[in-house]
Scaffold this active site. Structure first.
Site, mmCIF file in Angstrom:
data_model
loop_
_atom_site.group_PDB
_atom_site.id
_atom_site.type_symbol
_atom_site.label_atom_id
_atom_site.label_comp_id
_atom_site.label_asym_id
_atom_site.label_seq_id
_atom_site.Cartn_x
_atom_site.Cartn_y
_atom_site.Cartn_z
ATOM 1 N N ARG A 1 1.742 -3.127 12.739
ATOM 2 C CA ARG A 1 1.013 -3.443 13.880
ATOM 3 C C ARG A 1 1.676 -5.059 14.408
ATOM 4 O O ARG A 1 1.950 -5.691 13.936
ATOM 5 C CB ARG A 1 -0.505 -3.769 13.770
ATOM 6 C CG ARG A 1 -1.354 -2.515 13.471
ATOM 7 C CD ARG A 1 -1.275 -1.600 14.705
ATOM 8 N NE ARG A 1 -2.122 -0.346 14.471
ATOM 9 C CZ ARG A 1 -1.644 0.711 14.014
ATOM 10 N NH1 ARG A 1 -0.295 0.894 14.056
ATOM 11 N NH2 ARG A 1 -2.335 1.709 13.953
ATOM 12 N N HIS B 1 6.909 2.477 19.428
ATOM 13 C CA HIS B 1 5.685 2.858 18.426
ATOM 14 C C HIS B 1 5.914 4.265 18.041
ATOM 15 O O HIS B 1 4.754 5.201 18.119
ATOM 16 C CB HIS B 1 4.418 2.574 19.042
ATOM 17 C CG HIS B 1 3.098 2.577 18.025
ATOM 18 N ND1 HIS B 1 2.228 1.748 18.013
ATOM 19 C CD2 HIS B 1 3.165 2.952 16.508
ATOM 20 C CE1 HIS B 1 1.332 1.605 17.082
ATOM 21 N NE2 HIS B 1 2.118 2.540 16.101
ATOM 22 N N GLY C 1 0.801 -1.146 -0.038
ATOM 23 C CA GLY C 1 0.035 0.141 0.183
ATOM 24 C C GLY C 1 0.918 1.338 -0.112
ATOM 25 O O GLY C 1 1.995 1.238 -0.420
ATOM 26 N N GLU D 1 0.944 -3.966 23.042
ATOM 27 C CA GLU D 1 1.585 -2.490 23.593
ATOM 28 C C GLU D 1 0.858 -2.000 24.765
ATOM 29 O O GLU D 1 -0.668 -2.211 24.885
ATOM 30 C CB GLU D 1 1.395 -1.723 22.485
ATOM 31 C CG GLU D 1 2.651 -1.746 21.383
ATOM 32 C CD GLU D 1 2.297 -0.644 20.225
ATOM 33 O OE1 GLU D 1 2.642 -1.332 19.108
ATOM 34 O OE2 GLU D 1 1.639 0.147 20.421
HETATM 35 C C1 GLV Z 1 0.390 4.538 13.481
HETATM 36 O O1 GLV Z 1 0.648 3.364 14.046
HETATM 37 C C2 GLV Z 1 -0.801 4.861 13.003
HETATM 38 O O2 GLV Z 1 -1.555 3.856 12.614
HETATM 39 O O3 GLV Z 1 -0.874 6.042 12.478
HETATM 40 C C1 GLV Z 2 -0.922 1.753 5.237
HETATM 41 O O1 GLV Z 2 -1.963 2.575 5.529
HETATM 42 C C2 GLV Z 2 -0.390 1.940 4.035
HETATM 43 O O2 GLV Z 2 -0.596 3.117 3.418
HETATM 44 O O3 GLV Z 2 0.512 1.108 3.654
#
Ligand code: GLV
Ligand code: GLV
Length: 321
Positions: free
Chosen positions: A235, A282, A153, A264
């Protein structure tokens, strides 16, 4: 209208919210319990939440006036979007603005594991550096190696494109062909087992869903090369953390760089004593610039959503059909 903000975010976001609406910001700067979120949400029309807030059915249904949920994060596995959708409540996230920032953290981790920079720093500070040594702190080269991206992505793509300077062979796993990656870095779409077996560096960029939970477990770790380095900025639960500890201890792989954890903020104790893992709290999107952009984006989504219009980064547009 009234908005509850579950924790202080950068001022420019609060300013946008405050110039249009009444805002209440959780003042002790800490993660709220579910009870505290429900308490804060009383009588509010909007909820601006964080990835550390568990916005489940109980929270969403606790305030009948609730009209909009704007999250200050790109990942939204912490929000029961299905319930929000059923109740006609739009939910927004903050995609795009943190893409390069998160990808950069992926590279920071990759290099720190490959070249043992954290271990080297501790070693040097501890006074153990007694002079240059032919066998001292040997790591892994990065240039011309094989990079495997799981999830292509926005962030996975940005991460892979940044490999250009290192002339890498790029493999990726994705549900779709990624033309940008294929054109720009000559990337090859492969299946997971081929990627696991052939990559020197493996970086995770999938969202957490039922399908990606523990995508990397004992079996997958065993398929990786002995010199492989695993990077996770997505994640924690994408990796079976217990299996990873075993793999790192028994040296099935060379190392890992982690920004996220399965439970977490708790971290499997054993991870903290291993030398072949670099741990970040994180903080992949944590730069001054990006956190400000995220705050503005979340606030703008909130303002539009409270007007009953489609927020620019709505993740459940079906609400408006
Ligand atoms: C960070 O982990 C986010 O999802 O923005
Ligand atoms: C996740 O949000 C990505 O953009 O790869």
């Amino acid at each position: 209208m009234k908005i509850f903000v579950t924790r202080k975010i950068p001022e420019p976001g609060l300013k946008i919210l405050g110039s249009n609406h009444d805002i209440e910001v959780n003042s002790p700067d800490k993660v709220l319990t579910k009870k505290e979120i429900i308490e804060g949400l009383k009588g509010k029309d909007g909820l601006l939440c964080l990835l550390t807030d568990n916005i489940d059915e109980e929270v969403i249904k606790s305030e009948p006036k609730l009209k909009m949920i704007a999250s200050y994060a790109v990942g939204y596995d912490n929000i029961d979007v299905k319930t929000a959708t059923e109740l006609g409540i739009p939910v927004s996230n903050t995609p795009g603005v943190l893409t390069d920032t998160t990808a950069e953290m992926g590279w920071a981790l990759l290099f720190s594991v490959a070249r043992r920079t954290v271990e080297g720093d501790s070693f040097t500070r501890a006074g153990k550096f007694k002079g240059w040594g032919p066998m001292l702190m040997l790591g892994q080269d990065v240039t011309k190696k094989t990079l495997g991206i799981i999830g292509a992505g926005r962030i996975g793509t940005a991460f892979a494109l940044k490999s250009k300077g290192f002339d890498m062979n790029v493999l990726y796993v994705s549900n779709h062909t990624n033309q940008i990656l294929e054109n720009e870095v000559n990337a090859k779409k492969v299946d997971l087992s081929k990627l696991l077996k052939e990559s020197d560096f493996i970086s995770l960029h999938v969202p957490l869903t039922k399908k990606t939970y523990h995508l990397i477990g004992e079996r997958e770790l065993q398929m990786m090369k002995k010199i492989a380095i695993l990077i996770n900025t997505s994640r924690g639960s994408i990796i079976d953390e217990k299996a990873l500890v075993k793999a790192l201890k028994e040296k099935w792989i060379f190392g890992a760089g982690l920004d996220v954890y399965e439970h977490e903020p708790e971290i499997t104790e054993d991870l903290k004593v291993l030398d072949n893992v670099v741990l970040q709290p994180h903080s992949a999107s944590a730069t001054f610039e990006t956190r400000t952009k995220m705050a503005i984006m979340a606030a703008e989504n909130m303002i539009v959503g409270l007007k009953g219009k489609i927020p620019p980064n709505c993740i459940n547009k079906e609400v408006f059909k």
